[in-house]
Design a protein around this motif. Structure first.
Motif, short mmCIF file in Angstrom:
data_model
loop_
_atom_site.label_atom_id
_atom_site.label_comp_id
_atom_site.label_asym_id
_atom_site.label_seq_id
_atom_site.Cartn_x
_atom_site.Cartn_y
_atom_site.Cartn_z
N VAL A 1 0.84 -1.20 0.00
CA VAL A 1 0.00 0.00 0.00
C VAL A 1 0.88 1.25 0.00
N LEU B 1 -1.40 -5.30 -4.84
CA LEU B 1 -1.62 -5.85 -3.50
C LEU B 1 -1.23 -7.32 -3.47
N ARG C 1 -7.73 -1.55 -0.95
CA ARG C 1 -6.51 -0.75 -0.96
C ARG C 1 -6.75 0.57 -0.24
N LEU D 1 -6.75 0.01 3.47
CA LEU D 1 -5.40 -0.21 3.99
C LEU D 1 -4.60 1.09 3.98
N THR D 2 -4.83 1.91 2.96
CA THR D 2 -4.11 3.18 2.89
C THR D 2 -4.44 4.03 4.10
N LEU E 1 -4.86 2.95 7.01
CA LEU E 1 -3.99 2.47 8.09
C LEU E 1 -2.61 3.10 8.03
N ILE E 2 -2.07 3.21 6.83
CA ILE E 2 -0.69 3.70 6.74
C ILE E 2 -0.61 5.20 6.53
N ILE F 1 1.86 6.90 8.72
CA ILE F 1 3.26 6.73 8.31
C ILE F 1 3.62 7.77 7.26
N LEU G 1 4.07 11.04 8.97
CA LEU G 1 5.30 11.08 9.76
C LEU G 1 6.53 11.28 8.87
N VAL G 2 6.54 10.63 7.72
CA VAL G 2 7.68 10.77 6.83
C VAL G 2 7.77 12.19 6.30
N VAL H 1 6.50 10.98 -1.99
CA VAL H 1 6.89 10.62 -3.36
C VAL H 1 7.16 9.12 -3.38
N ASP H 2 6.76 8.44 -4.43
CA ASP H 2 7.00 7.00 -4.53
C ASP H 2 8.49 6.73 -4.69
N PRO H 3 9.08 5.90 -3.82
CA PRO H 3 10.53 5.67 -3.92
C PRO H 3 10.92 4.76 -5.09
N ASP H 4 9.97 4.09 -5.72
CA ASP H 4 10.29 3.20 -6.84
C ASP H 4 10.86 4.00 -8.00
N HIS I 1 4.82 8.22 -9.04
CA HIS I 1 3.61 8.50 -8.28
C HIS I 1 3.96 9.51 -7.19
N ARG J 1 -3.28 9.14 -4.33
CA ARG J 1 -2.06 8.86 -5.08
C ARG J 1 -2.25 9.39 -6.50
#
Lengths: 162, 267
Positions: free
Chosen positions: A68, A74, B25, B28-29, B31-32, B35, B38-39, B112-115, B120, B156
């Motif tokens: 996520v 997923l 999704r 669940l998002t 939930l995070i 995070i 915080l980042v 920012v997406d680290p990938d 994204h 996102r």
């Protein structure tokens, strides 16, 4: 020997939270491939240290949260991390006996396998493959492992996590 | 392990094929989301400290410059207001349908997406603020992308530079239509299937054409940087540089446009 009473589980949860945060940090271009797999490393450590507490299920849930955070399919990270947890659980007796450099080597292999599963799913979905670059995160993670091992072990002893 | 493995494979298959997984999704998002916040905290603290500890002279100077810029922009807005009225009148004369100005929502980048292969970004507006999947996202200088996943408080956004993104554009000079594909590089978009005889030149401005109903027409997307006619290829190779500051902007605008926006407006 009966399993000891659970104590200090919040330490494990906190370390995983920090690992998830570190994996969500935005990185400059030159660091993107050189960032260690924090979540994988933490999972390996806790699976080795406390195999009766941290298992495949924990790996699966962590993988789901990581999916996520990263926005990937997923279950992609869930599959890779549950595989990682499973392998660590099978190897923990041997890993504990090894000297630091040998442990690093095993960590390199484990994280390398984790990355490979991840890349397989990526290419199955249609994202272009990255070539040999995917070996760099396991390398960096393996180099970081001895330091992380010492830190987490000190934390585990200090808070008497069982 | 077998159970987890099979479950993971089922999840992946479901997420790849079915739209319903977006709800999971999204949950669940939620939930995070802490995070992600915080980042973002260190960057915010840094900006706050930077602003609070700035030299008073620097701030006064910046204030003066911003006021001057605001004055220039408000002159342009006045002119645009007059032009809009004239446009509406002319369209009425031609019996054409009325064009409505779009509602916008201000948002800020929190992650920012680290990938390295996907572009994204995470913004701090979600379903609670009316954000919907497919909503266009702009910054001050051009189109940034579209929303691809929405949770309660964050969303996102897929940027135009991502390899999986394509947007219908037209050349503002002569209205030639094309599709701009992301290449995975922030500096380069590629136009697909442009024939060698098409009238398109270097420094042409590409704007959204509005075809497809997803992006409102008229917003700048990119500037053409290269037009190469290779006799061995069936189409010309046209490259363009996005006008939006894809790797730098922090404040973005969400535009309420498109089928979903109209449905939301009716509710």
């Amino acid at each position: 020997m009966p399993a000891p009473q659970p104590q200090g589980l919040w330490v494990i949860a906190l370390s995983f939270l920090l690992a998830l945060m570190l994996s969500a940090v935005p990185l400059p271009d030159w660091l993107q491939w050189g960032w260690p797999e924090w979540v994988a490393l933490c999972l390996i450590y806790w699976a080795i240290a406390l195999p009766h507490r941290v298992g495949v299920g924990v790996g699966f849930l962590l993988g789901l949260l990581l999916d996520v955070i990263e926005g990937t399919l997923l279950g992609q990270n869930a599959l890779a991390l549950s595989l990682l947890a499973y392998l660590s659980l099978n190897l923990y007796q041997r890993m504990r006996m090894y000297p630091a450099w040998q442990q690093s080597l095993l960590v390199f292999l484990l994280v390398g396998l984790h990355q490979m599963v991840f890349q397989w799913v990526q290419s199955a979905v249609g994202v272009p493959a990255s070539g040999a670059w995917f070996l760099l995160p396991p390398l960096v993670s393996a180099i970081l492992w001895p330091w992380l091992f010492v830190v987490l072990r000190a934390v585990r002893r200090r808070f008497r996590v069982t | 392990m077998l159970v987890c493995g099979v479950l993971a494979l089922l999840l992946m298959f479901a997420d790849h094929r079915y739209r319903q997984m977006d709800q999971v999704r999204s949950g669940l998002t939620l939930l995070i989301t802490p995070i992600q916040w915080l980042v973002d905290v260190p960057t915010r603290v840094w900006s706050w400290a930077d602003a609070t500890l700035s030299h008073r002279d620097t701030l006064l100077q910046e204030n003066k410059e911003l006021r001057a810029q605001a004055l220039i922009l408000s002159r342009r807005v006045q002119k645009i207001a007059a032009l809009t009225v004239e446009n509406v009148r002319l369209r009425e004369l031609l019996n054409a349908s009325e064009k409505v100005d779009e509602r916008v929502l201000l948002a800020e980048l929190i992650g920012v997406d680290p990938d390295p292969f996907t572009y994204h970004v995470i913004i701090n507006r979600g379903r609670q603020h009316g954000v919907f999947v497919g909503q266009p996202v702009l910054d001050a200088t051009g189109l940034m992308g579209q929303v691809i996943a929405v949770s309660a408080y964050t969303s996102r956004v897929l940027l135009v530079a991502d390899a999986s993104h394509a947007i219908p554009v037209e050349v503002s000079r002569n209205g030639v239509r094309a599709v701009a594909l992301g290449t995975g590089s922030v500096q380069e978009l590629r136009l697909a299937h442009v024939s060698d005889t098409t009238d398109i030149r270097v420094d042409d401005l590409l704007v959204t054409s509005g075809l497809g109903g997803r992006f409102p027409p008229g917003y700048p997307v990119a500037v053409v940087t290269e037009v190469r006619h290779d006799p061995g290829r069936p189409f010309a190779i046209v490259k363009a540089r996005p006008t939006a500051q894809l790797d730098r902007s922090r404040n973005v605008l969400l535009v309420f446009y498109g089928e979903s926006a109209r449905q939301e407006a009716q509710d």
